[in-house]
Design an enzyme around this catalytic site. Structure first.
Site, PDB file in Angstrom:
ATOM      1  N   THR A   1       0.822  -1.209   0.000  1.00 25.42           N
ATOM      2  CA  THR A   1       0.000   0.000   0.000  1.00 25.42           C
ATOM      3  C   THR A   1       0.857   1.261   0.000  1.00 25.42           C
ATOM      4  O   THR A   1       1.979   1.252   0.523  1.00 25.42           O
ATOM      5  CB  THR A   1      -0.911   0.000   1.245  1.00 25.42           C
ATOM      6  OG1 THR A   1      -1.505   1.282   1.390  1.00 25.42           O
ATOM      7  CG2 THR A   1      -0.150  -0.312   2.524  1.00 25.42           C
ATOM      8  N   ASP A   2       0.296   2.339  -0.517  1.00 25.21           N
ATOM      9  CA  ASP A   2       1.013   3.624  -0.475  1.00 25.21           C
ATOM     10  C   ASP A   2       1.151   4.142   0.964  1.00 25.21           C
ATOM     11  O   ASP A   2       1.964   5.035   1.232  1.00 25.21           O
ATOM     12  CB  ASP A   2       0.324   4.672  -1.364  1.00 25.21           C
ATOM     13  CG  ASP A   2      -1.120   4.968  -0.981  1.00 25.21           C
ATOM     14  OD1 ASP A   2      -1.650   4.365  -0.023  1.00 25.21           O
ATOM     15  OD2 ASP A   2      -1.738   5.820  -1.650  1.00 25.21           O
ATOM     16  N   GLU A   3       0.356   3.562   1.890  1.00 22.70           N
ATOM     17  CA  GLU A   3       0.413   4.053   3.279  1.00 22.70           C
ATOM     18  C   GLU A   3       1.763   3.793   3.933  1.00 22.70           C
ATOM     19  O   GLU A   3       2.071   4.383   4.968  1.00 22.70           O
ATOM     20  CB  GLU A   3      -0.708   3.428   4.119  1.00 22.70           C
ATOM     21  CG  GLU A   3      -2.069   3.859   3.633  1.00 22.70           C
ATOM     22  CD  GLU A   3      -3.177   3.688   4.655  1.00 22.70           C
ATOM     23  OE1 GLU A   3      -2.898   3.542   5.849  1.00 22.70           O
ATOM     24  OE2 GLU A   3      -4.338   3.701   4.226  1.00 22.70           O
TER      25      GLU A   3
ATOM     26  N   TYR B   1      -1.768  -0.212  11.228  1.00 28.54           N
ATOM     27  CA  TYR B   1      -1.959  -0.886   9.935  1.00 28.54           C
ATOM     28  C   TYR B   1      -0.776  -0.626   9.004  1.00 28.54           C
ATOM     29  O   TYR B   1      -0.156  -1.562   8.479  1.00 28.54           O
ATOM     30  CB  TYR B   1      -3.264  -0.404   9.272  1.00 28.54           C
ATOM     31  CG  TYR B   1      -3.323  -0.736   7.784  1.00 28.54           C
ATOM     32  CD1 TYR B   1      -3.489  -2.041   7.349  1.00 28.54           C
ATOM     33  CD2 TYR B   1      -3.198   0.271   6.822  1.00 28.54           C
ATOM     34  CE1 TYR B   1      -3.524  -2.351   5.995  1.00 28.54           C
ATOM     35  CE2 TYR B   1      -3.234  -0.027   5.467  1.00 28.54           C
ATOM     36  CZ  TYR B   1      -3.395  -1.338   5.062  1.00 28.54           C
ATOM     37  OH  TYR B   1      -3.407  -1.641   3.713  1.00 28.54           O
TER      38      TYR B   1
ATOM     39  N   LYS C   1       2.115  -3.187   7.457  1.00 33.73           N
ATOM     40  CA  LYS C   1       2.326  -3.410   6.017  1.00 33.73           C
ATOM     41  C   LYS C   1       3.778  -3.098   5.630  1.00 33.73           C
ATOM     42  O   LYS C   1       4.379  -3.800   4.819  1.00 33.73           O
ATOM     43  CB  LYS C   1       1.356  -2.553   5.188  1.00 33.73           C
ATOM     44  CG  LYS C   1      -0.106  -2.942   5.301  1.00 33.73           C
ATOM     45  CD  LYS C   1      -0.439  -4.319   4.718  1.00 33.73           C
ATOM     46  CE  LYS C   1      -0.333  -4.372   3.226  1.00 33.73           C
ATOM     47  NZ  LYS C   1      -0.769  -5.704   2.701  1.00 33.73           N
TER      48      LYS C   1
HETATM   49  P1  NAD Z   1     -10.164  -6.796   2.662  1.00 29.31           P
HETATM   50  O1  NAD Z   1     -10.140  -6.490   4.110  1.00 29.31           O
HETATM   51  O2  NAD Z   1     -11.387  -6.496   1.872  1.00 29.31           O
HETATM   52  O3  NAD Z   1      -9.853  -8.354   2.456  1.00 29.31           O
HETATM   53  C1  NAD Z   1      -8.863  -9.021   3.176  1.00 29.31           C
HETATM   54  C2  NAD Z   1      -9.068 -10.524   2.953  1.00 29.31           C
HETATM   55  O4  NAD Z   1      -8.028 -11.200   3.679  1.00 29.31           O
HETATM   56  C3  NAD Z   1     -10.399 -11.059   3.484  1.00 29.31           C
HETATM   57  O5  NAD Z   1     -10.968 -11.941   2.545  1.00 29.31           O
HETATM   58  C4  NAD Z   1     -10.011 -11.817   4.754  1.00 29.31           C
HETATM   59  O6  NAD Z   1     -10.861 -12.901   5.053  1.00 29.31           O
HETATM   60  C5  NAD Z   1      -8.615 -12.278   4.398  1.00 29.31           C
HETATM   61  N1  NAD Z   1      -7.807 -12.549   5.591  1.00 29.31           N
HETATM   62  C6  NAD Z   1      -7.676 -11.760   6.690  1.00 29.31           C
HETATM   63  N2  NAD Z   1      -6.861 -12.352   7.577  1.00 29.31           N
HETATM   64  C7  NAD Z   1      -6.463 -13.534   7.027  1.00 29.31           C
HETATM   65  C8  NAD Z   1      -5.609 -14.572   7.443  1.00 29.31           C
HETATM   66  N3  NAD Z   1      -5.010 -14.528   8.636  1.00 29.31           N
HETATM   67  N4  NAD Z   1      -5.409 -15.617   6.614  1.00 29.31           N
HETATM   68  C9  NAD Z   1      -6.027 -15.681   5.411  1.00 29.31           C
HETATM   69  N5  NAD Z   1      -6.865 -14.718   4.960  1.00 29.31           N
HETATM   70  C10 NAD Z   1      -7.065 -13.660   5.760  1.00 29.31           C
HETATM   71  O7  NAD Z   1      -8.893  -6.073   2.071  1.00 29.31           O
HETATM   72  P2  NAD Z   1      -8.671  -5.354   0.646  1.00 29.31           P
HETATM   73  O8  NAD Z   1      -9.128  -3.959   0.735  1.00 29.31           O
HETATM   74  O9  NAD Z   1      -9.171  -6.251  -0.418  1.00 29.31           O
HETATM   75  O10 NAD Z   1      -7.069  -5.324   0.619  1.00 29.31           O
HETATM   76  C11 NAD Z   1      -6.348  -6.437   0.107  1.00 29.31           C
HETATM   77  C12 NAD Z   1      -4.872  -6.142   0.196  1.00 29.31           C
HETATM   78  O11 NAD Z   1      -4.573  -4.974  -0.553  1.00 29.31           O
HETATM   79  C13 NAD Z   1      -4.388  -5.849   1.621  1.00 29.31           C
HETATM   80  O12 NAD Z   1      -3.135  -6.458   1.785  1.00 29.31           O
HETATM   81  C14 NAD Z   1      -4.276  -4.342   1.686  1.00 29.31           C
HETATM   82  O13 NAD Z   1      -3.258  -3.963   2.578  1.00 29.31           O
HETATM   83  C15 NAD Z   1      -3.898  -4.016   0.252  1.00 29.31           C
HETATM   84  N6  NAD Z   1      -4.313  -2.702  -0.249  1.00 29.31           N
HETATM   85  C16 NAD Z   1      -5.610  -2.295  -0.127  1.00 29.31           C
HETATM   86  C17 NAD Z   1      -6.004  -1.071  -0.687  1.00 29.31           C
HETATM   87  C18 NAD Z   1      -7.432  -0.583  -0.609  1.00 29.31           C
HETATM   88  O14 NAD Z   1      -7.702   0.554  -0.985  1.00 29.31           O
HETATM   89  N7  NAD Z   1      -8.375  -1.389  -0.135  1.00 29.31           N
HETATM   90  C19 NAD Z   1      -5.061  -0.290  -1.364  1.00 29.31           C
HETATM   91  C20 NAD Z   1      -3.741  -0.732  -1.455  1.00 29.31           C
HETATM   92  C21 NAD Z   1      -3.393  -1.959  -0.907  1.00 29.31           C
HETATM   93  O1  DAU Z   2      -4.089   4.080   0.471  1.00 29.27           O
HETATM   94  C1  DAU Z   2      -4.341   2.718   0.481  1.00 29.27           C
HETATM   95  C2  DAU Z   2      -5.145   2.353   1.701  1.00 29.27           C
HETATM   96  O2  DAU Z   2      -6.450   2.875   1.504  1.00 29.27           O
HETATM   97  C3  DAU Z   2      -5.191   0.857   1.955  1.00 29.27           C
HETATM   98  O3  DAU Z   2      -3.897   0.405   2.255  1.00 29.27           O
HETATM   99  C4  DAU Z   2      -6.144   0.521   3.102  1.00 29.27           C
HETATM  100  O4  DAU Z   2      -6.261  -0.879   3.231  1.00 29.27           O
HETATM  101  C5  DAU Z   2      -7.495   1.109   2.784  1.00 29.27           C
HETATM  102  O5  DAU Z   2      -8.384   0.875   3.842  1.00 29.27           O
HETATM  103  C6  DAU Z   2      -7.385   2.607   2.514  1.00 29.27           C
HETATM  104  O6  DAU Z   2      -7.016   3.318   3.727  1.00 29.27           O
HETATM  105  P1  DAU Z   2      -7.705   4.728   4.113  1.00 29.27           P
HETATM  106  O7  DAU Z   2      -7.570   4.922   5.552  1.00 29.27           O
HETATM  107  O8  DAU Z   2      -7.249   5.808   3.200  1.00 29.27           O
HETATM  108  O9  DAU Z   2      -9.224   4.367   3.678  1.00 29.27           O
HETATM  109  P2  DAU Z   2     -10.653   4.639   4.379  1.00 29.27           P
HETATM  110  O10 DAU Z   2     -11.675   4.261   3.367  1.00 29.27           O
HETATM  111  O11 DAU Z   2     -10.731   4.038   5.722  1.00 29.27           O
HETATM  112  O12 DAU Z   2     -10.653   6.209   4.545  1.00 29.27           O
HETATM  113  C7  DAU Z   2     -10.496   7.071   3.433  1.00 29.27           C
HETATM  114  C8  DAU Z   2     -10.549   8.497   3.950  1.00 29.27           C
HETATM  115  O13 DAU Z   2     -11.878   8.777   4.405  1.00 29.27           O
HETATM  116  C9  DAU Z   2      -9.634   8.745   5.133  1.00 29.27           C
HETATM  117  O14 DAU Z   2      -9.096  10.072   5.031  1.00 29.27           O
HETATM  118  C10 DAU Z   2     -10.565   8.671   6.347  1.00 29.27           C
HETATM  119  C11 DAU Z   2     -11.899   9.159   5.787  1.00 29.27           C
HETATM  120  N1  DAU Z   2     -13.109   8.562   6.382  1.00 29.27           N
HETATM  121  C12 DAU Z   2     -13.204   7.218   6.462  1.00 29.27           C
HETATM  122  C13 DAU Z   2     -14.302   6.618   7.019  1.00 29.27           C
HETATM  123  C14 DAU Z   2     -14.419   5.112   7.122  1.00 29.27           C
HETATM  124  C15 DAU Z   2     -14.144   9.377   6.838  1.00 29.27           C
HETATM  125  O15 DAU Z   2     -14.060  10.612   6.729  1.00 29.27           O
HETATM  126  N2  DAU Z   2     -15.240   8.792   7.376  1.00 29.27           N
HETATM  127  C16 DAU Z   2     -15.362   7.441   7.518  1.00 29.27           C
HETATM  128  O16 DAU Z   2     -16.397   6.977   8.064  1.00 29.27           O
END
Ligand code: NAD
Ligand code: DAU
Length: 347
Positions: free
Chosen positions: A125-127, A153, A157
């Protein structure tokens, strides 16, 4: 080729499985997922009908189960999406994030060493780069930006990324890492900003915006992330990190307003609430390496992507209703029930 997708019952992993079934029809796909609160077999219902697809329930932190998976399936490639992924939950319960995101990655890497693997790809992730100031739009994250994390988190990562790089350097494991910006699209669990706002608006509930809504995220349609990962698997250089993003920065409040417009709902639903602890201000990816080295570029504009996403939630009510009717209610109450409301002028 056989590809194991860990965490494939979640948001991006599920979308990636459908992307692979469409673009790599000869490959066999095995999803390995523990089905945490974020894992959902309803997401994989259509994939289950495909003879090239198989689901195995299991935890990436369970060494015995992971070794059995490798011994039985003999995968060529592992793509690791499995993680605890929500920043707010990491602030509530950091230890689960350390176990799954760091220890789980370590278990997978050990299995890759032991059984041999063509490629291990870590979905990061970019985080891991921390955040950027709001008043410096000239700054972007590149692959050489220092790791500088803010939340449990992102720290977990970043730790996992360091382990992946250590296994490459020490054991010559063939690894790649992608660091993507915020994704949105179908099957997104409604704890994250975009699906939470869509679902609440559909139900005429308040939309809880943290602080003034001025924080900036760099949004990418999930299919574009899936395409980027496949290109890294096919053409990426082993040992490299690739940043994935499409220069689509938006303040949170502007995203929320766009969703309300798409749904024809009033802005009076917006409620400003107490900010997230340690809230990262701005994420912004420089995707030059992906573009120049692999020829990748996002195909979906934000206008199209958000329209498709809103439409998906409108037409897949059963999918999200099954989620919000369960344990989610307790989560929502814990996270938002007693959160202070703030008075903000319109920005
Ligand atoms: P998500 O939370 O929707 O899904 C995570 C999945 O992992 C779920 O299906 C869960 O059951 C599974 N899981 C959790 N713990 C586990 C374990 N111990 N063993 C096996 N499976 C397990 O997450 P997402 O948003 O789809 O993110 C997927 C990946 O991409 C993550 O690694 C996250 O850090 C990364 N990522 C997410 C975003 C985003 O915007 N959502 C952006 C960049 C990177
Ligand atoms: O940048 C990549 C990341 O993006 C991933 O690595 C993470 O897994 C993914 O969850 C996401 O992280 P963020 O914290 O950026 O996403 P989130 O959707 O939780 O929040 C996006 C923005 O919105 C953040 O600035 C917080 C704000 N927010 C979020 C929620 C849930 C609100 O203002 N209200 C809310 O209820």
């Amino acid at each position: 080729m056989k590809i194991v997708v860990t965490g494939g019952a979640g948001f991006i992993g599920g979308n990636f499985i459908y992307y692979l079934l469409e673009h790599r029809p000869e490959d066999e796909i095995v999803c390995y997922d523990a089905l945490s609160y974020a894992g959902n077999l309803e997401t994989l219902a259509a994939a289950m009908k495909n003879p090239k697809f198989k689901f195995v329930k299991g935890d990436i932190t369970n060494r015995t189960a992971v070794n059995t998976l490798f011994a039985v399936e003999k995968p060529d490639v592992i793509v690791n999406f499995a993680a605890e992924s929500h920043v707010d939950r990491s602030i509530e319960q950091p230890d689960l994030f350390l176990r799954t995101n760091i220890m789980g990655t370590g278990v997978l890497l050990d299995a890759c060493r032991q059984y041999g693997i063509g490629r291990y790809h870590q979905v990061s992730t970019d985080e891991v780069y921390g955040d950027l100031p709001l008043d410096r739009p000239d700054l972007f994250f590149t692959e050489t930006t220092n790791l500088h994390t803010s939340s449990p988190y992102s720290a977990s990562k970043a730790s996992a990324d360091l382990l992946v790089q250590a296994y490459h350097r020490t054991y010559d494991l063939p690894v790649t890492i992608s660091r993507c910006s915020n994704n949105y699209g179908p099957y997104h669990f409604p704890e994250k900003l975009i699906p939470l706002m869509i679902v609440n608006a559909l139900e005429d509930k308040k939309l809880p915006v943290y602080g003034a809504g001025a924080n900036v995220r760099d949004w990418l349609y999930v299919e574009d992330h899936c395409a980027a990962i496949l290109q890294i698997l096919e053409k990426g250089r082993v040992g490299e990190v690739y940043n994935v993003g499409g220069h689509n920065e938006r303040t949170n409040i502007s995203v929320v307003r766009t969703i309300l417009q798409e749904l024809g709902k009033p802005e009076s639903l917006i409620e400003y609430v107490a900010d997230r602890k340690g809230h990262d201000r701005r994420y912004a990816i420089d995707p030059t390496k992906m573009q120049e080295e692999l020829g990748w570029a996002p195909a979906t504009s934000f206008a199209d992507g958000i329209r498709r996403t809103v439409e998906w939630y409108r037409t897949h009510e059963a999918w999200w209703r099954h989620i919000i009717n369960g344990e989610y209610q307790n989560y929502y109450e814990r996270m938002y029930g007693h959160r202070a409301k703030l008075e903000y002028a319109r920005i």
